[in-house]
Design an enzyme around this catalytic site. Sequence first.
Site, PDB file in Angstrom:
ATOM      1  N   CYS A  60      33.868  57.523  90.909  1.00  0.00           N
ATOM      2  CA  CYS A  60      35.102  57.802  90.178  1.00  0.00           C
ATOM      3  C   CYS A  60      34.771  58.404  88.805  1.00  0.00           C
ATOM      4  O   CYS A  60      34.086  57.759  87.994  1.00  0.00           O
ATOM      5  CB  CYS A  60      35.920  56.526  90.039  1.00  0.00           C
ATOM      6  SG  CYS A  60      37.392  56.693  89.020  1.00  0.00           S
ATOM      7  N   CYS A  63      36.049  56.227  85.913  1.00  0.00           N
ATOM      8  CA  CYS A  63      35.240  55.009  85.776  1.00  0.00           C
ATOM      9  C   CYS A  63      33.928  55.311  85.056  1.00  0.00           C
ATOM     10  O   CYS A  63      33.451  54.508  84.239  1.00  0.00           O
ATOM     11  CB  CYS A  63      34.968  54.401  87.148  1.00  0.00           C
ATOM     12  SG  CYS A  63      36.446  53.931  88.068  1.00  0.00           S
TER      13      CYS A  63
END
Length: 302
Positions: A60, A63
């Site tokens: 991600c 993230c």
Amino acid sequence: MFSSTRRTKHRSWICSLFLVLCLTSLPVSAKRDSLREVTDGNWEDILTGEWMIEFYAPWCPACQQLQPVWKEFADWGEDMGVNVAKVDVTDQPGLSGRFIITSLPTIYHCKDGVFRKYQGARTKDDFLSFVDEQKWKAVEPVSSWLGPSSFLMNSMSALFKLSMFIRRCHNYMTEQLGIPVWGSYVIFGLATLFSGLALGLLLVFIADFVFPSRRFSSPDYYQKKQSMQQARLLQRQEDEHEADGEEDDDEEEEEQDDVWRRRRGSPEGRPEPKAQGFSDEALRKRVVGNREEEEEEEEEDT
């Protein structure tokens, strides 16, 4: 004498350097342990105390951008008395289903088993003020029946684990065993069908055992059933007997009609020739007409 003083100075420098290295290495090790990893095996630890948990995935981009900030926040968390942790949803699918993770990254605040979803800005100062100023009190907590320790979320966790197990089996069959994709789908379809049939039979047996039918549990059921079978058998025998009697009556009437036709078939008393091909009804009408003519002749003679 100079050599001895040089040796003592050299030893003192070595000792001081060793102490400096030890002192500098201790904070580094503390920083590495400040960010905890939550798994399926130790997730119940977050039910006690105050926690900030991040759910992320290595692939991600958002993230990845948050990771340095989250590590700095974890270093400050020890001084503030809050535990900072992270969960890799790719390695822990059960926790992903237990917390209903629909977007990444997702951050939860937990205080003594009460969970709240963090919706603020994702900076270190915002995280610190959220915990230090207790801004989490203004956030509505997650309901108890949707909490991670509820029965519903336990079921969701098991479902996510099952889905990941099926995915791993699919990858193993297609990549390691060389089975085509459609073959893997067929295998899973048949397994689902047979498991559903087995589960259905099991549920039927359990329901029949726990809630038996009233008619089967009645002590007079089998006696009533036997008497009903005997009554049906007697009724069937009577019907067959009546059918046989009607067939016998029909046969007797046909025989009498044949004899009567032979005796009264023609005006001279001889049987009617079969070659003419009259029907029984026509013959019967003709015989009745002949009888009426004979009766009229007898009345005229008298």
